[in-house]
Design an enzyme around this catalytic site. Structure first.
Site, mmCIF file in Angstrom:
data_model
loop_
_atom_site.group_PDB
_atom_site.id
_atom_site.type_symbol
_atom_site.label_atom_id
_atom_site.label_comp_id
_atom_site.label_asym_id
_atom_site.label_seq_id
_atom_site.Cartn_x
_atom_site.Cartn_y
_atom_site.Cartn_z
ATOM 1 N N SER A 155 -65.037 24.755 -21.049
ATOM 2 C CA SER A 155 -65.018 23.463 -21.747
ATOM 3 C C SER A 155 -63.600 23.005 -22.035
ATOM 4 O O SER A 155 -62.812 23.752 -22.618
ATOM 5 C CB SER A 155 -65.745 23.573 -23.083
ATOM 6 O OG SER A 155 -67.057 23.996 -22.898
ATOM 7 N N HIS A 179 -68.415 18.823 -19.048
ATOM 8 C CA HIS A 179 -68.565 19.733 -17.915
ATOM 9 C C HIS A 179 -68.829 18.878 -16.680
ATOM 10 O O HIS A 179 -69.948 18.456 -16.438
ATOM 11 C CB HIS A 179 -69.723 20.708 -18.135
ATOM 12 C CG HIS A 179 -69.466 21.682 -19.242
ATOM 13 N ND1 HIS A 179 -69.031 22.965 -19.012
ATOM 14 C CD2 HIS A 179 -69.536 21.552 -20.569
ATOM 15 C CE1 HIS A 179 -68.867 23.578 -20.169
ATOM 16 N NE2 HIS A 179 -69.170 22.753 -21.136
ATOM 17 N N HIS A 202 -75.298 26.351 -18.742
ATOM 18 C CA HIS A 202 -75.475 27.373 -19.775
ATOM 19 C C HIS A 202 -76.956 27.632 -19.998
ATOM 20 O O HIS A 202 -77.787 26.736 -19.803
ATOM 21 C CB HIS A 202 -74.859 26.899 -21.091
ATOM 22 C CG HIS A 202 -73.409 26.552 -21.001
ATOM 23 N ND1 HIS A 202 -72.964 25.381 -20.450
ATOM 24 C CD2 HIS A 202 -72.310 27.245 -21.381
ATOM 25 C CE1 HIS A 202 -71.633 25.360 -20.496
ATOM 26 N NE2 HIS A 202 -71.208 26.481 -21.056
ATOM 27 N N TYR A 249 -78.393 27.812 -22.774
ATOM 28 C CA TYR A 249 -78.933 26.973 -23.857
ATOM 29 C C TYR A 249 -79.438 25.619 -23.371
ATOM 30 O O TYR A 249 -80.152 24.924 -24.089
ATOM 31 C CB TYR A 249 -77.924 26.786 -24.995
ATOM 32 C CG TYR A 249 -76.639 26.080 -24.624
ATOM 33 C CD1 TYR A 249 -76.618 24.720 -24.335
ATOM 34 C CD2 TYR A 249 -75.435 26.774 -24.569
ATOM 35 C CE1 TYR A 249 -75.446 24.079 -23.997
ATOM 36 C CE2 TYR A 249 -74.256 26.146 -24.241
ATOM 37 C CZ TYR A 249 -74.269 24.793 -23.949
ATOM 38 O OH TYR A 249 -73.098 24.173 -23.608
ATOM 39 N N GLU A 250 -79.066 25.241 -22.150
ATOM 40 C CA GLU A 250 -79.591 23.994 -21.597
ATOM 41 C C GLU A 250 -81.022 24.170 -21.106
ATOM 42 O O GLU A 250 -81.658 23.209 -20.678
ATOM 43 C CB GLU A 250 -78.700 23.507 -20.455
ATOM 44 C CG GLU A 250 -77.299 23.145 -20.900
ATOM 45 C CD GLU A 250 -76.385 22.804 -19.727
ATOM 46 O OE1 GLU A 250 -76.563 21.751 -19.119
ATOM 47 O OE2 GLU A 250 -75.506 23.631 -19.408
ATOM 48 N N ALA A 285 -64.130 28.298 -23.533
ATOM 49 C CA ALA A 285 -63.738 27.928 -24.891
ATOM 50 C C ALA A 285 -64.480 28.879 -25.810
ATOM 51 O O ALA A 285 -65.656 29.162 -25.590
ATOM 52 C CB ALA A 285 -64.160 26.490 -25.165
ATOM 53 N N MET A 332 -70.668 30.896 -25.721
ATOM 54 C CA MET A 332 -72.024 30.736 -25.190
ATOM 55 C C MET A 332 -72.082 30.831 -23.670
ATOM 56 O O MET A 332 -73.023 30.335 -23.048
ATOM 57 C CB MET A 332 -72.587 29.377 -25.640
ATOM 58 C CG MET A 332 -72.579 29.173 -27.145
ATOM 59 S SD MET A 332 -73.044 27.486 -27.561
ATOM 60 C CE MET A 332 -72.588 27.432 -29.303
ATOM 61 N N SER A 333 -71.079 31.446 -23.077
ATOM 62 C CA SER A 333 -71.073 31.489 -21.604
ATOM 63 C C SER A 333 -70.554 32.838 -21.128
ATOM 64 O O SER A 333 -70.579 33.830 -21.859
ATOM 65 C CB SER A 333 -70.186 30.365 -21.059
ATOM 66 O OG SER A 333 -68.838 30.600 -21.400
ATOM 67 N N ASN A 347 -61.324 26.810 -31.742
ATOM 68 C CA ASN A 347 -61.560 26.653 -33.190
ATOM 69 C C ASN A 347 -61.712 28.050 -33.778
ATOM 70 O O ASN A 347 -62.059 28.989 -33.053
ATOM 71 C CB ASN A 347 -62.855 25.856 -33.418
ATOM 72 C CG ASN A 347 -64.057 26.513 -32.735
ATOM 73 O OD1 ASN A 347 -64.249 26.344 -31.522
ATOM 74 N ND2 ASN A 347 -64.835 27.269 -33.478
ATOM 75 N N HIS A 386 -67.974 19.728 -31.396
ATOM 76 C CA HIS A 386 -67.740 19.815 -29.957
ATOM 77 C C HIS A 386 -66.533 18.983 -29.519
ATOM 78 O O HIS A 386 -65.787 19.384 -28.626
ATOM 79 C CB HIS A 386 -69.008 19.383 -29.208
ATOM 80 C CG HIS A 386 -68.916 19.519 -27.724
ATOM 81 N ND1 HIS A 386 -68.738 20.745 -27.101
ATOM 82 C CD2 HIS A 386 -68.950 18.603 -26.731
ATOM 83 C CE1 HIS A 386 -68.676 20.556 -25.786
ATOM 84 N NE2 HIS A 386 -68.804 19.269 -25.540
#
Ligand code: HPA
Length: 297
Positions: free
Chosen positions: A31, A62, A84, A86-87, A114, A218-219, A242, A254
């Site tokens: 990201s 993305h 990902h 989560y999608e 990220a 998350m990846s 962050n 985000h």
């Protein structure tokens, strides 16, 4: 119905039909880091949507393009964007691109992402070499029937496979040496993967710190698992976009995650670009050694 391997082969054949040179090295951009793809010379750009079977991301930031060409004289393939779990994608879909990169001939992959900083010694905008991971996504990329045909390198493609040096110590050493040459701080850290898409709670982050995690995201872990299944060498680099939830007294959003990529772009670009020929040389050496071993029986 065609199987996963056959679909990956078809995708690789399509990519090859668009760009003949065999890539040695793959780079997956996280990201906010997508601009790095503009560094590829003599580039062929392929929208993910054109490639048969390739999953297309729904997340803003993305782009969704495969860029093939050269960098520092090395044939590379760059993934600008990834999907990902989560999608709502299955493990096979999430890892399909990595399978195709392997079938295209890549012997090494640089995975970037990220991440939230759990380790308080990191600052926002820090680059961190991933030393290991903790997969708390509740699933595994190699789930399902084993496909030994994905084992492209000697000893790879096993049902059960080793993850003890998943993030190549040799490639990490190269990364640290290059970072030092360029005066870029590059600490190491353990990346803990969650499913998302919600960011973590402060209590989760405190728990993850106790577990030994330095970074959260998350990846990456599923791609790395599949890369290791295929015998591909991995270098992982996180950008701390962050500090993780509760570390500082502020919410995570985000837009800020995306913005940080732009802020460190120059550093990220000069580090990764300088590493491309070194990583390619180090892993090509491996390939020759293994081929030689095979030739000698
Ligand atoms: N948590 C999970 N994933 C992330 C974060 C975070 O704080 N920042 C960027 N990706």
């Amino acid at each position: 119905m065609t199987d996963h391997y056959t679909r990956a082969l078809a995708a690789a054949a399509y990519v090859r039909s668009m760009h003949r040179a065999e890539p040695r090295l793959a780079i997956i951009l996280g990201s906010g880091l997508g601009n790095f793809a503009t560094q590829v010379e003599a580039a062929t750009t392929i929208d993910y949507g054109e490639i048969p079977g390739w999953p297309v991301s729904t997340v803003e930031g993305h782009s969704g393009r495969l860029v093939l060409g050269t960098m520092g004289g090395v044939n590379v393939v760059v993934m600008q964007g990834r999907v990902h779990a989560y999608e709502g994608y299955s493990m096979n879909e999430v890892t399909f691109p990595m399978r195709v990169l392997g079938l295209l001939g890549c012997t090494a992959v640089m995975v970037t992402n990220a991440a939230g900083g759990i380790n308080k010694s990191y600052g926002e905008g820090a680059l961190v070499a991933i030393s290991d991971h903790i997969n708390l996504t509740g699933t595994n990329a190699a789930l399902g029937r084993n496909e030994p045909r994905f084992g492209l390198r000697k000893g790879a493609g096993q049902r059960f496979f080793d993850m003890s040096d998943a993030y190549s110590p040799k490639l990490r050493k190269l990364a640290h040496a290059e970072a030092e040459r360029q005066g870029i701080p590059l600490p190491e850290g353990v990346y803990l993967a969650v499913l998302g898409p919600s960011y973590e709670t402060p209590a989760e982050i405190r728990a993850f710190r106790v577990l030994g995690a330095d970074l959260v995201g998350m990846s990456t872990v599923h791609e790395v698992i599949v890369a290791r299944h295929m015998g591909i060498e991995v270098l992982g680099i996180s950008l701390v976009t962050n500090m993780a939830a509760g570390v500082m007294d502020q919410a995570i959003n985000h837009a800020e995650v995306m913005e940080m990529g732009r802020r460190v772009e120059a550093q990220f670009t000069s580090l990764v670009k300088a590493l491309v020929p070194q990583v390619a040389a180090a892993t090509a050496q491996d390939a020759r050694t293994k081929d030689d071993c095979e030739a000698r029986g």
